[in-house]
Design a protein around this motif. Sequence first.
Motif, short mmCIF file in Angstrom:
data_model
loop_
_atom_site.label_atom_id
_atom_site.label_comp_id
_atom_site.label_asym_id
_atom_site.label_seq_id
_atom_site.Cartn_x
_atom_site.Cartn_y
_atom_site.Cartn_z
N ASP A 210 -16.37 -37.00 47.41
CA ASP A 210 -16.36 -35.64 47.25
C ASP A 210 -17.69 -35.24 46.64
OD1 ASP A 210 -14.35 -35.38 49.28
OD2 ASP A 210 -12.96 -35.19 47.45
N VAL A 211 -18.43 -33.97 47.26
CA VAL A 211 -19.14 -33.39 46.44
C VAL A 211 -18.83 -31.86 46.44
CG1 VAL A 211 -21.93 -32.64 46.08
CG2 VAL A 211 -21.24 -34.93 46.84
N ALA A 212 -18.74 -31.29 45.44
CA ALA A 212 -18.34 -29.81 45.35
C ALA A 212 -19.42 -29.18 44.53
CB ALA A 212 -16.91 -29.63 44.63
N ARG A 213 -20.00 -27.81 45.27
CA ARG A 213 -20.80 -27.26 44.48
C ARG A 213 -20.18 -25.67 44.34
NH1 ARG A 213 -23.51 -30.80 48.16
NH2 ARG A 213 -25.07 -31.86 47.05
N GLY A 214 -20.92 -25.10 43.64
CA GLY A 214 -20.63 -23.50 43.21
C GLY A 214 -21.57 -22.98 42.12
N ASP A 215 -21.59 -21.78 42.04
CA ASP A 215 -22.50 -21.10 41.03
C ASP A 215 -21.66 -21.26 39.52
OD1 ASP A 215 -23.93 -19.87 42.96
OD2 ASP A 215 -23.05 -18.12 43.01
N GLU A 216 -20.38 -21.42 39.48
CA GLU A 216 -19.67 -21.42 38.29
C GLU A 216 -18.56 -22.35 38.49
OE1 GLU A 216 -18.71 -17.69 36.52
OE2 GLU A 216 -20.79 -17.19 36.57
N GLY A 217 -18.17 -23.07 37.11
CA GLY A 217 -16.85 -23.49 37.58
C GLY A 217 -16.25 -24.07 36.19
N ILE A 218 -14.79 -24.34 36.14
CA ILE A 218 -14.13 -24.86 35.06
C ILE A 218 -13.38 -26.04 35.46
CG2 ILE A 218 -12.31 -24.17 33.62
CD1 ILE A 218 -12.69 -21.17 33.80
N TYR A 219 -13.38 -27.18 34.71
CA TYR A 219 -12.77 -28.15 35.16
C TYR A 219 -11.91 -28.86 33.98
CZ TYR A 219 -12.38 -33.61 35.72
OH TYR A 219 -11.83 -34.76 36.02
#
Length: 279
Positions: A210-219
Amino acid sequence: MHVDRPGRRTVFGWAILLAAFFWTMAIAEVRAQSVPGQAGDEGPVTVEADDGIEWVRDQRMYVARGNAKASRGGVTVRADTLTALYRDANGATDIYRLEAVGKVVISSDKQTGYGERAVYDLDEAVAVLLGKQAPPRLETGTETITARDSLEYWEQRKIAVARGNAVAKKDDRTIRADTLIARFEEDRAGKLVATRMDAVGNVVITTAEDVARGDEGIYNVDSETAILQGNVRITRGENQLNGERAEVNLKTGISKLLSGPDGAKQRVRGLFNPKSDNK
């Protein structure tokens, strides 16, 4: 420095004295005792170099050249040139800052940082790594983090801040963002492991599928779950899900598009290519 031209014997004599002086400086060590009670106080600082150590008293600094090394409390800073800035306190020489240039390596038993230049604040135990030709890099044994502009590591708080095309890699998982903030803890074996990563700006999380994109993220590293928000796009093969918020489980491969903030409903969209091999 301008020197008048004396006779040949005098020149020869000065050459011997200078050679002896620089040979002595090349194997010299500077031991500066930190002031007790200061933040980050872990005993004396040892500075050594192959080509010499210069004491610039008016500017309160030592300059070590040639395979220079400074050590204190299990932390070692190596570079082509090291400048140690100090202050006088109660008769002690307190080195509080190291400026490193050329092939910089800052290491301890839990992490190693690399850069072309670096500044290490001994009071706060904070290292800032910089580089143009080669990006600054931090390795912990489980994570590798790089950045284009700068990479900070706060040793006492166990936080790394990577700025500018920041990348964190572990196994087949890669996280990219304009800025990455990685938080670490020690595991049972004493190894430093990342527990959480906050990503800001042009976030891209890549796995084998998978490839996931976004403006912000918390992992969340333990659960291998990422929460993304802002222009979210999740791609697997030729199929894509679009929305404003999503939860991506990198372990199970299950991705969920979520409602907006405070439960606000937002339309989501899926694009499924029938020619895709993925089902």
